[in-house]
Design an enzyme around this catalytic site. Structure first.
Site, PDB file in Angstrom:
ATOM      1  N   ALA A 258     -20.960 -31.241   6.365  1.00  0.00           N
ATOM      2  CA  ALA A 258     -22.314 -30.741   6.650  1.00  0.00           C
ATOM      3  C   ALA A 258     -22.933 -31.539   7.793  1.00  0.00           C
ATOM      4  O   ALA A 258     -23.506 -30.975   8.736  1.00  0.00           O
ATOM      5  CB  ALA A 258     -23.184 -30.840   5.395  1.00  0.00           C
TER       6      ALA A 258
ATOM      7  N   TYR B 201       0.846  -1.197   0.000  1.00  0.00           N
ATOM      8  CA  TYR B 201       0.000   0.000   0.000  1.00  0.00           C
ATOM      9  C   TYR B 201       0.889   1.258   0.000  1.00  0.00           C
ATOM     10  O   TYR B 201       2.111   1.164  -0.128  1.00  0.00           O
ATOM     11  CB  TYR B 201      -0.970  -0.042   1.186  1.00  0.00           C
TER      12      TYR B 201
END
Ligand SMILES: Cc1cc2nc3c(=O)[nH]c(=O)nc-3n(C[C@H](O)[C@H](O)[C@H](O)COP(=O)(O)O)c2cc1C
Ligand code: SF4
Length: 666
Positions: free
Chosen positions: A413, A180
Site C-alpha cells: 500500500a 467449451y
C-alpha cells in the site's frame, strides 16, 4: 539485458495477414469489462484494447463472441453476442487498433455446452454435443444438440464472419479450448453422437470443419481462421485435474490424439493453431496459477510445431520476457500469446522490445482480480494494476499544487501510494522501519512459487527511485517525526500483525508464526502442524513439503481457503490438488485445544479429542491490523489517512488498490 535474436519483433503471417511482430494479446473476456446489454463496445472496452495496441501488441485476439443466442440462452455477462449494434462499435475500434499498427482477430465461440449455466435464463435445458451431466450441477442433464441446431450454428458462423470481415476485422479464432462446446464436440469423453458429428476423431471434428468452410465461403479463402485448442486435457476423470508431474491415466484428450488433431486441422484448412492444455475439469491448465512454471505449456506448442507447417501460437505464463523470447528464438512456436502480462502492464511488448524488462510490472499469477472477479460477476481488472478496464478514467494527472506527503510503512500500500503520489508531482517521503521495502511481501515471496512477488518488489524500488521518492528504510516514524516533517498529507500503511489464537500452551518454543518460518528464523523438523487452512496456511504447507516431512493442516472451518479474501477457482483447485499430491494431511472442522512440549491436543466438531506428536507448530491463523500509531496520530494532526491492511486486512490487491485510489486523489 536479455540475450535474444530479436526475432520476436519481426513480422509474421497468419494466412494472408501480416502481423508486425510475434506477440498476440491472448483473448480475455471483454464482456467482463462492460456487460454488453446494449451489444455495443463502450469506451471502457475500447480504451482497454487501444492501450495494449499502443503497448506494441502485434495481434489483438478480442474475445469472446457468440453468433447465436437462441439455441443456448445465456446471461448477458457470460458472453458477447454479435449484433448490428456490436458491429458499429467493432468498426470504430478496428480503425483505432489498425492506426496503432495492430491486427485484429475476433474470437468466436459455439457456446458453453456442459459447462454453461445448468439453469439457462428463460428456463429450458442446457445443451451439449450429447446428453451429459451439467458441470455446475450434475443432477441436470444437458440435451443433445439437434442436427438442425448445428446447421443453424454453422450458417450463423458463416454469416457473422462475413460481417466481421466487412467491419474491418482481419481474421477469427475459434474458441475450441478449455472444455467449451467446440472442445466437447472434438473429445470422445463428451461426444457420444452416432451421426456424422460423432464417432472417430475425423467425425468429432466435423462440426469445426463445417464452420471453417462456412466462414471461408462467406469471408473469403484468404480470411484467416485460427483454431485454439488444448493439446491434452490433463483429466483424471470428471471434475478431476492432474497437476504437472503427476502420474495418471488420461481420461480426456491424450497427447497423441492432440497431435493427430493438429494434422487434421491443418489439412482441413485452418490457418494457425493456438495451443494450450486442460479443460474445465483441470481448469488450472488453461488458467495457470503461480504454481505453474512460466511457459508451462510452451513444450506442448513445440510438439505441435513439429507436426504442422502453419503458424503455432504458444500461451501460458509467457509474461516472463526471457521465457517468451526463448520460445520464439528456439522455434518452439511462431507467435507468443500473452494474457495477464498485458493486464499487469499494457506496454509489455514495447518494454520487451526496447530492453526495458525491469520496467515491466509483473503479473503474480494470483487470478485475484482477473478471473477471480469475472467469476464473481465483477468487472475484470488486475491486482497489481487497478487501471485495467478503466484506462480513461484512471489516468494519473499532475496535481494542481504539489504537496508534501509523508507515507509511513513501505509495504504494497505504501509503495503504491508513494509511486502514484510522486507521479502526481508531490514531494513524497516513504518511511520504513525495516531495512528493506516490501512489508509482508518479503516473507510472502520466499517460496519459489511466489517469486513474481520478488519481481514486484524490485519493480517498485525502481519506480520509486526513478520518480524521486525519498525512501527512508531502517527509519521508524513516530508522532515526533510527523511534527518535525509537517506534511500536508499523512498516509499510514503500517500493515498488520499476526493473530495468535488463544490456546493453552501456545507460547511453547516449538510454536512459530508463519512469517518467522518463511523468514528463515525457524528450522523445521520432520513433523509440522500448521494451524489455519487459509491460503497462507496451505501455501506454507506446500512450501515446507518434501524431504519426508509430515505436514498436517488443522482448520476450524469445513473447507480450506474459506475465510479471508476469495481465492480464485483455478488457484484454489490447484492448491488443493497439490496438497493431495504432497500427502499433506488436512483436518477440517478441527482445532488445536492444547499445546504441550511433545503433544498437540486436537478437538473436532463432534468434541472428539485426539493427540499428536509434533516438531513445530506453525501459526497461520490470520492477521490483525496494526493501526496503533494511526489512532494516536489522527487525534493530533489533520489529513491523516490509513490504507492497506492497516485499514482492513486483505491481500496484495487490497493494499495496492487502496494506495492507488487514495494517492491519485491527493
Ligand atoms: C480474465 C481472463 C479472461 C479470459 N477469457 C478468455 C476468453 O474469453 N477466451 C479464451 O480463449 N481464453 C480466455 N482466457 C485465457 C487466456 O486467453 C490465456 O490463455 C490464459 O490467461 C493464460 O495466458 P497468460 O498466462 O498469458 O494469462 C482468459 C484469461 C483471463 C485471465
Ligand atoms: S490479477 Fe493477478 S493473475 Fe490476474 S493479471 Fe493481475 S496479477 Fe496477474
Amino acid at each position: 539485458m536479455i540475450n535474444s535474436s530479436g526475432k520476436m519483433f519481426t513480422p509474421i503471417r497468419i494466412g494472408s495477414v501480416e502481423m508486425r511482430n510475434r506477440v498476440a494479446l491472448a483473448p480475455m473476456s471483454l464482456e467482463s469489462i462492460t456487460p454488453f446489454e446494449n451489444s455495443y463496445l463502450d469506451n471502457r472496452c475500447k480504451e482497454y484494447l487501444v492501450q495494449r495496441a499502443m503497448g506494441g501488441v502485434g495481434l489483438m485476439i478480442v474475445s469472446c463472441w457468440r453468433v447465436d443466442e437462441d439455441i443456448e440462452p445465456m446471461h448477458h455477462f457470460h458472453c458477447n453476442i454479435l449484433t448490428r449494434g456490436a458491429l458499429y462499435s467493432i468498426v470504430e475500434l478496428n480503425e483505432i487498433l489498425h492506426s496503432f499498427g495492430a491486427k485484429v482477430f475476433y474470437q468466436l465461440t459455439a457456446g458453453f455446452g456442459r459447462v454453461g449455466s445448468p439453469h439457462p435464463p428463460g428456463g429450458g435445458q442446457p445443451v451439449a454435443p450429447s446428453a451429459l451431466p451439467a458441470f455446475w450441477d450434475p443432477k441436470v442433464t444437458c440435451r443433445e444438440l439437434s442436427t438442425g441446431e448445428i446447421d443453424t450454428l454453422v450458417e450463423k458462423f458463416g454469416f457473422w464472419a462475413g460481417e466481421l470481415k466487412k467491419a474491418g476485422v482481419d481474421g477469427v479464432e475459434l474458441h475450441a479450448h478449455e472444455g467449451y462446446l467446440f472442445d466437447q464436440f472434438s473429445c470422445a469423453v463428451f461426444n457420444k453422437r452416432t451421426d456424422k458429428y460423432g464417432g472417430d476423431l475425423e467425425g468429432r471434428l466435423t462440426f469445426a470443419r463445417e464452420i471453417l468452410h462456412a466462414i471461408k465461403a462467406s469471408a473469403g479463402d484468404n480470411f484467416p481462421v485460427v483454431y485454439r485448442y488444448g493439446l491434452k486435457h490433463y483429466m483424471k476423470g470428471y471434475f478431476k485435474g492432474a497437476v504437472p508431474g503427476e502420474d495418471f491415466k488420461e481420461f480426456g484428450r491424450t497427447l497423441e490424439e492432440g497431435l493427430e488433431m493438429a494434422k487434421i486441422l491443418e489439412r482441413d484448412g485452418f490457418d494457425a493453431l493456438h495451443v494450450d492444455a486442460g479443460c474445465y475439469d483441470s481448469w488450472y491448465w488453461p488458467h495457470p496459477p503461480n504454481y505453474m512454471q512460466h511457459g508451462c505449456m510452451a513444450e506442448l506448442a513445440a510438439q505441435v510445431k513439429k507436426e504442422v507447417n502453419i503458424p503455432v501460437i504458444a500461451v501460458g505464463r509467457l509474461d516472463d520476457p526471457e521465457v517468451a523470447l526463448e520460445v520464439i528464438d528456439k522455434d518452439k512456436a511462431d507467435i507468443v500469446a500473452v494474457g495477464r502480462g498485458f493486464l499487469a502492464d499494457a506496454h509489455w511488448a514495447n518494454k520487451v522490445r526496447y530492453g526495458e524488462v525491469d520496467q515491466i510490472r509483473p503479473c503474480l499469477g494470483c487470478h485475484d482480480a482477473c478471473t477471480g472477479r469475472l467469476f464473481n460477476g465483477k468487472p475484470m481488472c488486475c491486482a497489481v494494476n487497478p487501471t485495467v478496464g478503466r484506462e480513461l478514467d484512471y489516468q494519473i494527472h499532475k496535481a494542481p499544487e504539489p504537496k508534501k506527503i509523508m507515507i509511513i510503512g513501505g509495504g504494497p500500500a505504501g509503495m503504491e501510494a508513494a509511486r502514484v503520489g510522486a507521479m502526481r508531482g508531490h514531494d513524497v517521503t516513504l518511511f520504513e522501519t525495516r531495512e528493506k521495502l516490501g512489508g509482508h511481501l518479503v516473507a510472502g515471496s520466499v517460496p519459489e512459487f511466489k517469486k513474481d512477488i520478488r519481481k514486484l518488489m524490485s519493480w517498485y524500488e525502481i519506480q520509486l527511485r526513478q520518480l524521486g521518492v525519498t525512501v527512508l528504510t531502517s527509519t521508524p516514524a513516530g508522532l515526533e517525526t510527523i511534527e518535525r516533517q509537517r506534511p500536508d498529507e499523512i498516509l499510514f500503511c503500517t500493515g498488520s500483525v499476526p493473530l495468535v489464537p488463544s490456546i493453552e500452551g501456545i507460547d511453547n518454543p516449538k510454536t512459530a508464526h508463519c512469517i518467522d518460518v518463511l523468514n528463515g528464523e525457524v528450522t523445521l523438523g520432520k513433523n509440522v502442524v500448521v494451524i489455519g487452512g487459509g491460503l497462507v496456511g496451505c501455501e506454507i504447507a506446500l512450501w515446507a513439503a518434501g524431504g519426508g516431512r509430515k505436514i498436517t493442516i488443522v482448520e476450524r472451518l469445513e473447507a480450506l481457503m474459506s475465510s479471508g479474501p476469495t481465492v480464485s477457482k483455478e488457484n484454489r483447485q490447484m492448491t488443493i490438488d497439490l496438497l493431495a499430491l504432497n500427502n499433506i494431511e488436512i483436518r477440517l472442522l478441527s482445532t488445536v485445544s492444547r499445546v504441550t512440549d511433545d503433544q498437540l491436543y486436537l478437538m473436532d466438531s463432534g468434541f472428539n479429542q485426539s493427540r499428536m506428536e509434533y516438531d513445530n507448530l506453525v501459526v497461520a491463523a490470520g492477521m490483525k491490523k496494526d493501526d496503533r500509531l494511526f489512532l494516536e496520530a489522527e487525534k493530533l494532526f489533520k489529513n491523516v489517512r490509513r490504507i492497506g491492511d492497516c485499514l482492513e486486512v486483505r491481500n496484495i490487491q487490497g493494499a495496492i488498490w487502496d494506495g492507488y485510489e487514495v494517492a491519485r486523489r491527493l
